[in-house]
Motif scaffolding. Structure first.
Motif, PDB file in Angstrom:
ATOM      1  N   LEU A 154       0.815  -1.214   0.000  1.00 50.63           N
ATOM      2  CA  LEU A 154       0.000   0.000   0.000  1.00 50.63           C
ATOM      3  C   LEU A 154       0.851   1.268   0.000  1.00 50.63           C
ATOM      4  O   LEU A 154       0.404   2.308  -0.476  1.00 50.63           O
ATOM      5  CB  LEU A 154      -0.915   0.004   1.221  1.00 50.63           C
ATOM      6  N   ALA A 155       2.039   1.193   0.553  1.00 53.78           N
ATOM      7  CA  ALA A 155       2.882   2.384   0.677  1.00 53.78           C
ATOM      8  C   ALA A 155       4.352   2.008   0.468  1.00 53.78           C
ATOM      9  O   ALA A 155       5.152   2.028   1.406  1.00 53.78           O
ATOM     10  CB  ALA A 155       2.679   3.039   2.038  1.00 53.78           C
ATOM     11  N   PRO A 156       4.719   1.692  -0.777  1.00 46.74           N
ATOM     12  CA  PRO A 156       6.095   1.247  -1.034  1.00 46.74           C
ATOM     13  C   PRO A 156       7.153   2.314  -0.789  1.00 46.74           C
ATOM     14  O   PRO A 156       8.327   1.985  -0.608  1.00 46.74           O
ATOM     15  CB  PRO A 156       6.060   0.828  -2.511  1.00 46.74           C
ATOM     16  N   GLN A 157       6.733   3.569  -0.768  1.00 51.31           N
ATOM     17  CA  GLN A 157       7.706   4.635  -0.499  1.00 51.31           C
ATOM     18  C   GLN A 157       7.930   4.832   1.001  1.00 51.31           C
ATOM     19  O   GLN A 157       8.818   5.574   1.409  1.00 51.31           O
ATOM     20  CB  GLN A 157       7.248   5.948  -1.129  1.00 51.31           C
ATOM     21  N   VAL A 158       7.091   4.192   1.792  1.00 49.36           N
ATOM     22  CA  VAL A 158       7.193   4.342   3.245  1.00 49.36           C
ATOM     23  C   VAL A 158       7.795   3.103   3.891  1.00 49.36           C
ATOM     24  O   VAL A 158       8.701   3.188   4.718  1.00 49.36           O
ATOM     25  CB  VAL A 158       5.800   4.620   3.861  1.00 49.36           C
TER      26      VAL A 158
END
Ligand code: F3S
Length: 63
Positions: free
Chosen positions: A19-23
């Motif tokens: 859901l949040a690959p940058q996080v």
């Protein structure tokens, strides 16, 4: 904002990183990288969604 991943709870479901690959980054074993991580600008909403999606409750969010 920052997110903290509890390595003792993480079981490698990877919903957070989906859901949040940058996080949420994965370590070499496929678990979410443990510890506290700053949330990049504009990624607050995905970070929260990723935390809520963890079935182990391994992620906490602080502002
Ligand atoms: Fe681990 Fe939960 Fe993510 S089990 S890999 S922190 S969805």
């Amino acid at each position: 904002m920052r997110v903290t991943v509890d390595r003792d709870r993480c079981s490698g479901h990877v919903r957070c990183a989906a859901l949040a690959p940058q996080v949420y980054r994965l370590d070499e074993e496929g678990y979410a990288a443990a510890g506290a991580h700053p949330v990049p600008p504009g990624q607050e909403r995905p970070a929260e969604r990723g935390a809520l999606a963890c079935p182990e409750g391994a992620i906490s969010v602080s502002r």
